[in-house]
Design a protein around this motif. Structure first.
Motif, short mmCIF file in Angstrom:
data_model
loop_
_atom_site.label_atom_id
_atom_site.label_comp_id
_atom_site.label_asym_id
_atom_site.label_seq_id
_atom_site.Cartn_x
_atom_site.Cartn_y
_atom_site.Cartn_z
N GLY A 110 -4.13 3.63 4.88
CA GLY A 110 -5.28 3.19 5.47
C GLY A 110 -6.30 2.61 4.72
N LYS A 111 -6.60 3.00 3.42
CA LYS A 111 -7.20 2.49 2.55
C LYS A 111 -7.10 1.00 2.12
N SER A 112 -5.89 0.46 1.76
CA SER A 112 -5.65 -0.69 1.44
C SER A 112 -5.22 -1.64 2.44
N ARG A 156 -0.27 11.11 1.15
CA ARG A 156 -0.80 10.30 0.41
C ARG A 156 -0.37 8.71 0.94
N LYS A 210 -3.79 2.76 10.52
CA LYS A 210 -3.91 4.11 11.12
C LYS A 210 -2.77 4.52 11.59
N ALA A 217 0.85 -1.07 -0.16
CA ALA A 217 -0.15 0.09 0.09
C ALA A 217 0.83 1.45 0.08
N ALA A 221 -2.81 7.90 3.60
CA ALA A 221 -4.22 7.65 2.99
C ALA A 221 -4.04 6.11 2.34
N ALA A 222 -2.96 5.91 1.71
CA ALA A 222 -3.00 4.54 0.73
C ALA A 222 -3.03 3.32 2.01
#
Lengths: 792, 372
Positions: free
Chosen positions: A783-785, A777, A789, A723, A780-781
């Motif tokens: 966190g998303k994938s 970024r 946190k 990620a 965020a990545a």
């Protein structure tokens, strides 16, 4: 097979020594395995004569003898009851090794009298199993004659006959080749036929011509059977045969002399007035001469009379019609049995008789009547009687077809430069006949059926020594080397693993079926019908069990610390492409404890070796997915992964072996292992251009930023890294985990994964704001994938 | 200006007395800091007349430079002393053991090493390498190689068989690597599913085929699994003289001896005609084999001219093409060269044996450096 020089000389007029005969046999293609030469073994023993024998002063059962020996008059103490004045016997000087007793003679006082040598018994010379006293020899023998000569012992040559040469299973056949090779003149005695004086009362029936196509026989009546004469007994004993009685001994002699097996029946015991060669019938059995009873099948050739089966055709006769000393009427069988069927009967019954051995290789089909005549001559000489007419049934197989042969082919195929005359004379000496450009092989050479065979005949008699050594012509070479990419990879992998500290081993391709089953194999098609051992009965599905068991064996010897690898075949089925090449390694770390506290988790040492190896063999490691779920049962769950290039394309697996599997293989743990399936690893594309892409070096310094992510405990660190890397494909040059933490400060069920990210500015130094944007970024990545946190 | 001299003496004295960098820093602040003694003197310059300022300024600045220089020297000296003290305190016991180097413990199995040696020799003679499967058909292992059905020569191979499969075909474990020769000579041989398996070629052919082979046999000189390398040369005018030269070359290069004596004698194999074996002279007295000495012979290779029937069975016209084939036991060759007493140990994985008879990863044989 064995023979003696004197036997050979019946067929070959030669002055050659045993050594010369052996050398000539070897160069003619007969592999001499062993020469048992009593002359050499008994070289120290000679004939001696006892001049005086008096009672030993201190021992009742010993005599002190004055003996004339090759070394002069000697005083010898002897314990044999037959030691007496005038006896001619065998003497061994001091220092001689006595084979029968295993001692070497030393000058030693025997009850106060020094014995200056020894007088010997047959047992002490190992010419008899046991003996009552010292040898008693013909008084006409001169003192000093070598013992072997005095005892009529000869060198016995033991040799191996290749299956193409049934004619070499008789001394006459060997003599023929040796004569052709220039060792002497062939003089095999011709056999004059004996006219019959009455019709043969036994008829021959051939009802299975596919098994026995030809059969010759004759009855001799009025014979007196009994022990055969000494010359015959000695001849048979010398080649390891047991004399039985004159009639049987004659058949054995001819078997070894002419490669012509015969059988003799006590004609009085043959019922029904006929002898039939036919196939066996269900439920039939034969009580054979070896004392065993054999059930016969419909594929077995049997000899039968009015009472049923009485013998195994071409293999062994039966007890009911065998010749004994009481036999007065003998029927001689000289037949031709089909080689393949005879070989099969040999396998089925486990009998390898002299007859079976010869028929299975092919007996001269033109030797049936000559065999009967030779036996007749010997039987009439030894046992008397009168012979009936010869009866002959069926027809023997013909000779092989004539071969078109140009003598120039000798040079073309062998390189030998011989005159045509020499070529024709060699072939003629071996019994080949020539008509125009065609060559006819003799009846005893069923193996010669082409022109290459004729070249072999010529070349081996001319001598392989004479072959020129001619350099191989230059051949165009592959510019890029001769190894295929796969072969190069295997070599690279082997050297790389050895450099990484692993010892290469080679284990059996087969394992126990139960073990194979533990590793996903053991299917029916890969089970051997005739394994060499019950625990080696199935082709292996994996190299792992072999290596794990090797660890176990080493551990039991006290060497539990192993790093082993093997590169070899594994089998998924019996088709060619079911075989794959596996590169397999095991690591069983039980090494010494270390003073510097650098012991890590050995699983990751192994993983490092695996990844380095994949790089070394050119695997596309950048795209590898590490898949942890779905471990096959021999891997320890939670400590295993597959390396995949796509959803299905697994190229390797690694992990720790399951404790239950280790227990089944009796091997202590832990054992870590990996395997690479070589054919699954794509080969790097061969590039015509070898220059590498230009090296683009950034003048700008890379910078690093650390992130501590909190993720669910089950989340793979690899997913977090993937990620992170995806957050900016241009600026992020790398990311690596440097700490994993669970405990106070991190919620239950979660862990902290600390990642160091390297950012490589491309065309200008990054501003703080730009760096912050990259960081955002990344967060965020992750966190998303990966559900990560940032740790508070 | 005795004040100035006194200040100089006092300050330089303090610099020299400073025992560590912190003390030295205190001296610096006391002298050159904002409120330091020398800074204070410099501050008085502004109230002076130009003439006064000229002389006093020069003197004060000279003092400042001198103190600065003394401070710098003392700092360098203190840093060096601190480094020495730290390094002295971090002395380790260099007699402690090292981690064993991987390169010292890793080993190449002698069979692989010998295979690499053989490959190096034959690659140099223009041979390439062909491979095939261990589980073979009767057809490729026997029939096409001119072993007649039921012939005693088949029995001599002590073959391992599988049970007949669904198609009724009885597979076997190859008893030699000759099936690879068949695969190579059969030019119509369709490329099999696995690309590593030899595909058919058209002559001329010059290959070696190494690999595992199997026969039911086990004693000190036989193992149920063993390794062979076979060679095959097919061309228009290859004869037995070429075979003899090739084997002589091979034996001299492999044993790395100028004086190996060989004996080439007739033998029989179903797949060659004429057939031969080559022996190498050796001395086995004293329990070890010494090649190139003695009066005994050790058989080393079976060979011959490829039987016309075999060529025909592979679709090659024997009137146009001919050539030779040979086969070595790799394990046996290794034993003869490197002296392992028992072949069974080769497959026992005893780590002590592997360490003793194995080879370094860097000992890769090549024709330039010699084989061993």
């Amino acid at each position: 097979m064995k023979f003696t020089l004197s036997w050979l000389r019946e067929h070959l007029d030669t002055q050659a020594s045993v050594a010369e005969v052996v050398a000539a046999m070897t160069m003619a293609g007969l592999e001499v395995e062993h020469v048992d030469d009593p002359g050499k073994k008994l070289a120290a023993f000679t004939v001696a004569r006892i001049i005086e024998a008096v009672q030993h002063p201190n021992a009742d059962r010993l005599r002190v003898c004055q003996v004339d020996t090759v070394d002069g008059r000697k005083e010898i103490v002897c314990g044999a009851p037959n030691a007496r004045a005038g006896l001619t016997t065998i003497y061994a000087p001091l220092g001689t090794f006595i084979p029968g007793s295993g001692i070497t003679l030393e000058p030693r006082a025997v009850r106060g009298v020094i014995s200056n040598g020894m007088l010997c018994s047959a047992a002490e010379l190992q010419t008899a199993e046991e003996s009552d006293g010292i040898l008693e020899l013909d008084g006409a023998l001169a003192v000093g004659v070598p013992a072997a000569e005095a005892l009529g012992l000869e060198a016995v040559i033991d040799f191996e006959v290749t299956p193409n040469r049934p004619d070499w299973l008789g001394v006459a056949g060997i003599a023929r080749d040796l004569a052709a090779a220039g060792l002497g003149r062939l003089r095999t005695p011709a056999v004059a036929p004996t006219p019959g004086v009455f019709p043969c009362p036994i008829a021959i029936l051939l009802t299975a011509p596919q098994a026995c196509p030809a059969f010759a026989g004759r009855l001799i009546r009025g014979v007196r059977n009994g022990p055969s004469p000494t010359w015959l007994q000695q001849r048979l004993k010398a080649v390891g045969l047991r004399p039985i009685n004159a009639l049987v001994d004659v058949t054995n002699l001819i078997t070894y002399d002419r490669a012509r097996p015969l059988h003799v029946y006590d004609a009085a015991t043959v019922t029904g007035g006929f002898i039939e060669a036919r196939l066996g019938r269900d439920g039939e059995s034969v009580a054979a001469l070896d004392g065993k009873t054999y059930a016969v099948g419909a594929e077995t050739c049997v000899i039968a009379d009015g009472s049923g089966a009485i013998g195994l055709g071409g293999v062994m006769g039966g007890t009911s019609t065998g010749c004994s000393e009481a036999t007065t009427e003998v029927f001689i069988e000289s037949a031709w049995f089909d080689p393949i069927r005879t070989a099969q009967t040999g396998r089925d019954t486990g009998i390898t008789s002299d007859a079976q051995y010869r028929f299975a290789r092919g007996v001269d089909p033109e030797s049936l009547v000559p065999g009967v005549e030779l036996a007749t001559r010997l039987i009439l000489d030894l046992c008397g009687g009168e012979a009936s007419d010869v009866v002959f049934a069926g027809s023997a197989p013909g000779r092989v077809a004539p071969i078109a042969f140009d003598p120039a082919y000798v040079r073309r195929l062998s390189g030998l430069d011989l005159t045509e005359d020499r070529i024709w004379s060699i072939l003629g000496d071996l019994g080949f006949t020539r008509e125009g450009g065609m060559v006819q092989a003799p009846s005893w050479r069923p193996d010669v059926d082409g022109k290459a065979d004729l070249v072999e005949e010529v070349a081996r008699i001319a001598g392989f020594d004479a072959l020129p050594a001619e350099p191989l012509p230059e051949a165009p070479r592959a510019i890029g080397g001769v190894l295929t990419a796969r072969q190069s990879r295997i070599r690279a992998a082997r050297r790389a693993l050895a450099a990484a500290g692993y010892q290469e081993t080679i284990t059996w391709s087969f394992t126990a079926r139960s073990t194979a089953a533990l590793f996903g194999g053991g299917e029916e098609s890969l089970v051997l019908a005739n394994p060499i051992a019950a625990d080696l009965d199935c082709m292996r599905p994996s190299v792992l069990p072999g290596l794990i068991e090797a660890v176990g064996r080493n551990a039991r010897r006290g060497f539990p610390d192993c790093a082993l690898f093997e590169i070899g075949p594994v089998f998924a089925g019996d088709q060619p492409d079911d075989q794959r090449t596996a590169i397999t390694a095991v690591l069983a770390p039980h090494g010494p404890r270390r003073w510097d506290g650098t012991d890590g988790d050995d699983l990751f040492d192994l993983k490092a070796d695996l990844l380095a190896l994949l790089d070394e063999v050119g695997a596309p490691t950048a795209n590898l997915q590490v898949v942890q779920d779905g471990a096959p049962p021999w891997w320890r769950p939670g400590r295993h992964a597959r390396l995949q290039l796509g959803p299905r394309a697994a190229i390797a697996a690694f992990g720790e072996i399951h404790p239950t599997t280790l227990k089944a293989l009796d091997t202590p743990g832990p054992v870590y292992a990996f395997e690479i399936w070589l054919e699954a690893v794509p080969e790097p594309k061969k590039r015509a251009v070898k220059t590498r892409p230009a090296l683009a070096l950034s003048p700008l310094m890379p910078l690093t930023r650390d992130f501590a992510f909190v993720v669910a405990k089950a989340t793979a660190a690899g997913d977090v890294i993937r990620a992170v890397l995806s957050a900016d494909r241009v600026l992020i040059a790398g990311a690596r985990v440097f700490d994993v933490y669970e405990g106070p400060g991190v919620d239950e069920g979660f862990k902290s994964v600390a990642v160091e990210v390297t950012v490589q500015p491309r065309d200008k130094t990054l501003t703080d704001a730009e760096i912050d944007a990259v960081s955002a970024r990344i967060i965020a990545a992750a966190g998303k994938s990966a559900g990560a946190k940032l740790r508070a | 200006m005795s004040d100035l001299q006194a200040l100089e003496a006092e300050t330089l004295g303090a610099v020299a007395a400073a025992g560590d960098e912190a003390a030295l820093e205190a001296v610096r602040v006391a002298a050159l800091g904002k409120k330091g003694s020398i800074s204070a003197l410099l501050a008085t310059l502004g109230k002076m007349s130009p003439d006064e300022r000229k002389t006093a300024g020069a003197a004060i600045n000279a003092l400042k430079d001198k103190v600065s220089e003394a401070l710098g020297e003392r700092r360098t000296m203190l840093k060096e002393r601190a480094l020495e003290a730290r390094l002295a305190s971090e002395t380790v016991d260099v007699t402690l053991p090292v981690r064993e180097a991987a390169i010292d413990t890793g080993r190449i199995h002698p069979i692989s090493q010998v295979m690499d040696e053989l490959t190096a020799i034959f690659a140099d003679l223009g041979f390439s390498i062909a491979e095939g499967p261990d589980v073979e058909s009767d057809d490729y292992n026997f029939t096409r190689l001119n072993f007649p059905e039921g012939h005693p020569a088949r029995e001599m191979h002590d073959t391992f068989f599988f049970a007949p499969n669904e198609a009724g075909e009885r597979k076997l474990l190859r008893t030699h690597t000759s099936p690879v020769q068949v695969r190579t000579m059969q030019k119509t041989n369709t490329p099999p599913g696995a690309s590593w398996i030899a595909a058919g070629q058209t002559p001329p052919i010059r290959i070696i085929s190494p690999g595992r082979t199997y026969r039911m046999d086990s004693d000190a000189t036989h193992t149920p699994m063993f390794h062979q390398i076979e060679g095959l040369v097919i061309d228009r005018n290859i004869h037995m003289g070429h075979l003899k030269w090739t084997l002589d070359q091979f034996i001299a290069r492999f044993f790395e001896l100028e004086s190996v004596v060989t004996r080439f004698r007739p033998h029989h194999f179903p797949f060659t005609e004429p057939s031969a074996e080559m022996d190498v002279q050796c001395d086995t007295s004293g329990g070890e084999v010494k090649i190139g000495q003695g009066t005994e012979w050790s058989e080393i290779v079976g060979c011959g001219m490829v039987h016309p029937n075999v060529l025909r069975n592979c679709g090659i016209d024997p009137d146009e093409w001919q050539g030779f084939a040979f086969g070595f036991g790799v394990d046996r060759l290794g034993r003869l060269k490197y002296g392992m007493p028992d072949l069974r140990d080769m497959f026992a994985s005893d780590t002590r044996w592997l360490a003793h008879y194995g080879f370094s990863a860097f000992a890769a044989p090549n024709p330039a450096s010699g084989l061993s």
